[in-house]
Scaffold this active site. Structure first.
Site, PDB file in Angstrom:
ATOM      1  N   SER A   1      83.640 -11.288  -3.927  1.00 36.84           N
ATOM      2  CA  SER A   1      82.274 -10.774  -4.080  1.00 36.84           C
ATOM      3  C   SER A   1      81.809 -11.051  -5.512  1.00 36.84           C
ATOM      4  O   SER A   1      82.624 -11.364  -6.386  1.00 36.84           O
ATOM      5  CB  SER A   1      82.292  -9.259  -3.826  1.00 36.84           C
ATOM      6  OG  SER A   1      81.075  -8.657  -4.219  1.00 36.84           O
TER       7      SER A   1
ATOM      8  N   TYR B   1      84.482  -0.331  -4.037  1.00 39.25           N
ATOM      9  CA  TYR B   1      84.252  -1.723  -3.612  1.00 39.25           C
ATOM     10  C   TYR B   1      84.525  -2.681  -4.772  1.00 39.25           C
ATOM     11  O   TYR B   1      85.204  -3.700  -4.607  1.00 39.25           O
ATOM     12  CB  TYR B   1      82.806  -1.836  -3.119  1.00 39.25           C
ATOM     13  CG  TYR B   1      82.445  -3.188  -2.546  1.00 39.25           C
ATOM     14  CD1 TYR B   1      82.761  -3.510  -1.232  1.00 39.25           C
ATOM     15  CD2 TYR B   1      81.755  -4.135  -3.305  1.00 39.25           C
ATOM     16  CE1 TYR B   1      82.405  -4.750  -0.693  1.00 39.25           C
ATOM     17  CE2 TYR B   1      81.398  -5.368  -2.779  1.00 39.25           C
ATOM     18  CZ  TYR B   1      81.719  -5.666  -1.470  1.00 39.25           C
ATOM     19  OH  TYR B   1      81.380  -6.888  -0.937  1.00 39.25           O
TER      20      TYR B   1
HETATM   21  P1  NAP Z   1      79.089  -6.871   7.838  1.00 33.12           P
HETATM   22  O1  NAP Z   1      77.947  -7.634   8.430  1.00 33.12           O
HETATM   23  O2  NAP Z   1      78.942  -5.416   7.581  1.00 33.12           O
HETATM   24  O3  NAP Z   1      80.391  -7.154   8.714  1.00 33.12           O
HETATM   25  C1  NAP Z   1      81.592  -6.521   8.406  1.00 33.12           C
HETATM   26  C2  NAP Z   1      82.660  -7.099   9.305  1.00 33.12           C
HETATM   27  O4  NAP Z   1      83.921  -6.463   9.008  1.00 33.12           O
HETATM   28  C3  NAP Z   1      82.365  -6.860  10.769  1.00 33.12           C
HETATM   29  O5  NAP Z   1      82.760  -7.999  11.480  1.00 33.12           O
HETATM   30  C4  NAP Z   1      83.244  -5.679  11.094  1.00 33.12           C
HETATM   31  O6  NAP Z   1      83.586  -5.679  12.467  1.00 33.12           O
HETATM   32  C5  NAP Z   1      84.448  -5.926  10.217  1.00 33.12           C
HETATM   33  N1  NAP Z   1      85.148  -4.688   9.915  1.00 33.12           N
HETATM   34  C6  NAP Z   1      84.718  -3.668   9.123  1.00 33.12           C
HETATM   35  N2  NAP Z   1      85.606  -2.673   9.128  1.00 33.12           N
HETATM   36  C7  NAP Z   1      86.635  -3.068   9.929  1.00 33.12           C
HETATM   37  C8  NAP Z   1      87.829  -2.454  10.344  1.00 33.12           C
HETATM   38  N3  NAP Z   1      88.176  -1.226   9.939  1.00 33.12           N
HETATM   39  N4  NAP Z   1      88.655  -3.133  11.187  1.00 33.12           N
HETATM   40  C9  NAP Z   1      88.311  -4.372  11.616  1.00 33.12           C
HETATM   41  N5  NAP Z   1      87.186  -5.002  11.249  1.00 33.12           N
HETATM   42  C10 NAP Z   1      86.350  -4.350  10.419  1.00 33.12           C
HETATM   43  O7  NAP Z   1      79.488  -7.458   6.420  1.00 33.12           O
HETATM   44  P2  NAP Z   1      79.314  -8.895   5.764  1.00 33.12           P
HETATM   45  O8  NAP Z   1      78.188  -8.810   4.814  1.00 33.12           O
HETATM   46  O9  NAP Z   1      79.341  -9.954   6.797  1.00 33.12           O
HETATM   47  O10 NAP Z   1      80.633  -8.913   4.872  1.00 33.12           O
HETATM   48  C11 NAP Z   1      81.761  -9.697   5.169  1.00 33.12           C
HETATM   49  C12 NAP Z   1      82.606  -9.789   3.899  1.00 33.12           C
HETATM   50  O11 NAP Z   1      81.829 -10.399   2.869  1.00 33.12           O
HETATM   51  C13 NAP Z   1      83.054  -8.449   3.363  1.00 33.12           C
HETATM   52  O12 NAP Z   1      84.359  -8.562   2.836  1.00 33.12           O
HETATM   53  C14 NAP Z   1      82.063  -8.174   2.253  1.00 33.12           C
HETATM   54  O13 NAP Z   1      82.575  -7.330   1.284  1.00 33.12           O
HETATM   55  C15 NAP Z   1      81.881  -9.574   1.728  1.00 33.12           C
HETATM   56  N6  NAP Z   1      80.655  -9.772   0.951  1.00 33.12           N
HETATM   57  C16 NAP Z   1      79.427  -9.597   1.501  1.00 33.12           C
HETATM   58  C17 NAP Z   1      78.309  -9.821   0.725  1.00 33.12           C
HETATM   59  C18 NAP Z   1      76.922  -9.672   1.251  1.00 33.12           C
HETATM   60  O14 NAP Z   1      75.971  -9.788   0.458  1.00 33.12           O
HETATM   61  N7  NAP Z   1      76.709  -9.437   2.521  1.00 33.12           N
HETATM   62  C19 NAP Z   1      78.440 -10.196  -0.615  1.00 33.12           C
HETATM   63  C20 NAP Z   1      79.707 -10.351  -1.139  1.00 33.12           C
HETATM   64  C21 NAP Z   1      80.815 -10.147  -0.352  1.00 33.12           C
HETATM   65  P3  NAP Z   1      83.637  -4.302  13.349  1.00 33.12           P
HETATM   66  O15 NAP Z   1      82.666  -3.360  12.743  1.00 33.12           O
HETATM   67  O16 NAP Z   1      83.334  -4.714  14.730  1.00 33.12           O
HETATM   68  O17 NAP Z   1      85.061  -3.842  13.213  1.00 33.12           O
END
Ligand code: NAP
Length: 241
Positions: free
Chosen positions: A133, A146
């Site tokens: 991130s 986080y």
């Molecule tokens: P998101 O849309 O909220 O998706 C989160 C994903 O993680 C979902 O597929 C969810 O699936 C899964 N997940 C969450 N808790 C879980 C658990 N306990 N067991 C199994 N699966 C779990 O988030 P995103 O933005 O795509 O983020 C994906 C990654 O990118 C994360 O590591 C986040 O920190 C990182 N990131 C995101 C951003 C951003 O701007 N969006 C920026 C930097 C880094 P279920 O809920 O179905 O389990």
């Protein structure tokens, strides 16, 4: 032909959180490059990828990886993408919220790396891609657990790269910038915060999950064979500012 180096035919990839958001785009990208893709999440993916349901808050990583190798015979790519975020001032952050975030965003990442690493070292080849991130580099605002977890992901990525590079296992990270997903709904709903974010991004827009797919394909492929312990920002220039 250099483009052949990017093909993933015959590779088996496991993507955590591959059912939606960034993970779904990474899963689709790896699949389009030729990989067989499996997804770990709590809720069922809409894609046709093989689904291994698991809650990463309490995962038996060895059993999960055994299920994947039992189904596909090998594991070539692990993408540790699943993550959660809890927003509160540090003084109001409960132990429960701290533990939940560290549990999914760091503990599960290590356990899955350890389990997949054993398989990949035995194969003599493999690629692990951890999703970091901007808060692997910065402290962020009201997200202390986080930021701690994502700094930890980078340290872990480098530590494992040191240990496993000679064994043919590439461990690297992608650090997404501000990407429009469920994870960032609260930021985009806050008009003032949203404007401040967009104003600071040199590319002038939020990223979309598909912006990250090419980097994942690269890191999973033979093209990245000499890349170890790298953290690649895909951030519209955020860190350069
Ligand atoms: P998101 O849309 O909220 O998706 C989160 C994903 O993680 C979902 O597929 C969810 O699936 C899964 N997940 C969450 N808790 C879980 C658990 N306990 N067991 C199994 N699966 C779990 O988030 P995103 O933005 O795509 O983020 C994906 C990654 O990118 C994360 O590591 C986040 O920190 C990182 N990131 C995101 C951003 C951003 O701007 N969006 C920026 C930097 C880094 P279920 O809920 O179905 O389990």
């Amino acid at each position: 032909m250099v483009l052949e180096l990017f093909r993933l035919d015959g590779r088996v990839a496991l993507v955590t959180g591959g059912n939606r958001g960034i993970g779904a785009a990474l899963a689709s990208g790896l699949s389009a490059a030729g990989a067989t893709v499996a997804v770990v999440s709590r809720s069922k993916p809409e894609s046709g990828f093989t689904w291994f349901p698991a809650d990463l808050a309490d995962v038996d990583a060895d059993t999960l990886v055994d299920q994947v190798t039992g189904t596909f015979g090998r594991l070539d790519v692990l993408v540790n993408n699943a993550g959660i975020i809890r927003r509160a001032d540090a003084v109001d952050t409960t132990d429960r919220d701290w533990d939940a975030v560290i549990g999914v965003d760091l503990d599960a990442v290590f356990r899955l790396c350890r389990a997949a690493g054993k398989v990949m070292l035995a194969q003599g080849r493999g690629s692990i891609i951890n999703v970091a991130s901007m808060l692997s580099f910065q402290g962020g605002i009201r997200v202390p657990a986080y930021a701690a977890a994502k700094h930890g992901v980078v340290g872990l990525t480098k530590a494992l790269a040191n240990e496993w590079a000679a064994g043919g296992v590439n461990v690297n990270a992608i650090a997404p910038g501000y990407i429009a997903t469920d994870n960032t709904v609260a930021l985009r709903a806050d008009a003032q915060r949203n404007a401040a974010i967009v104003e600071r991004i040199p590319a002038g827009r939020w990223g979309v999950p598909e912006d990250l797919a090419g980097t994942a394909v690269f890191l999973a492929s033979e093209a990245a064979r000499y890349l170890h312990g790298a953290v690649i920002p895909v951030d519209g220039g955020w860190l350069a500012r």
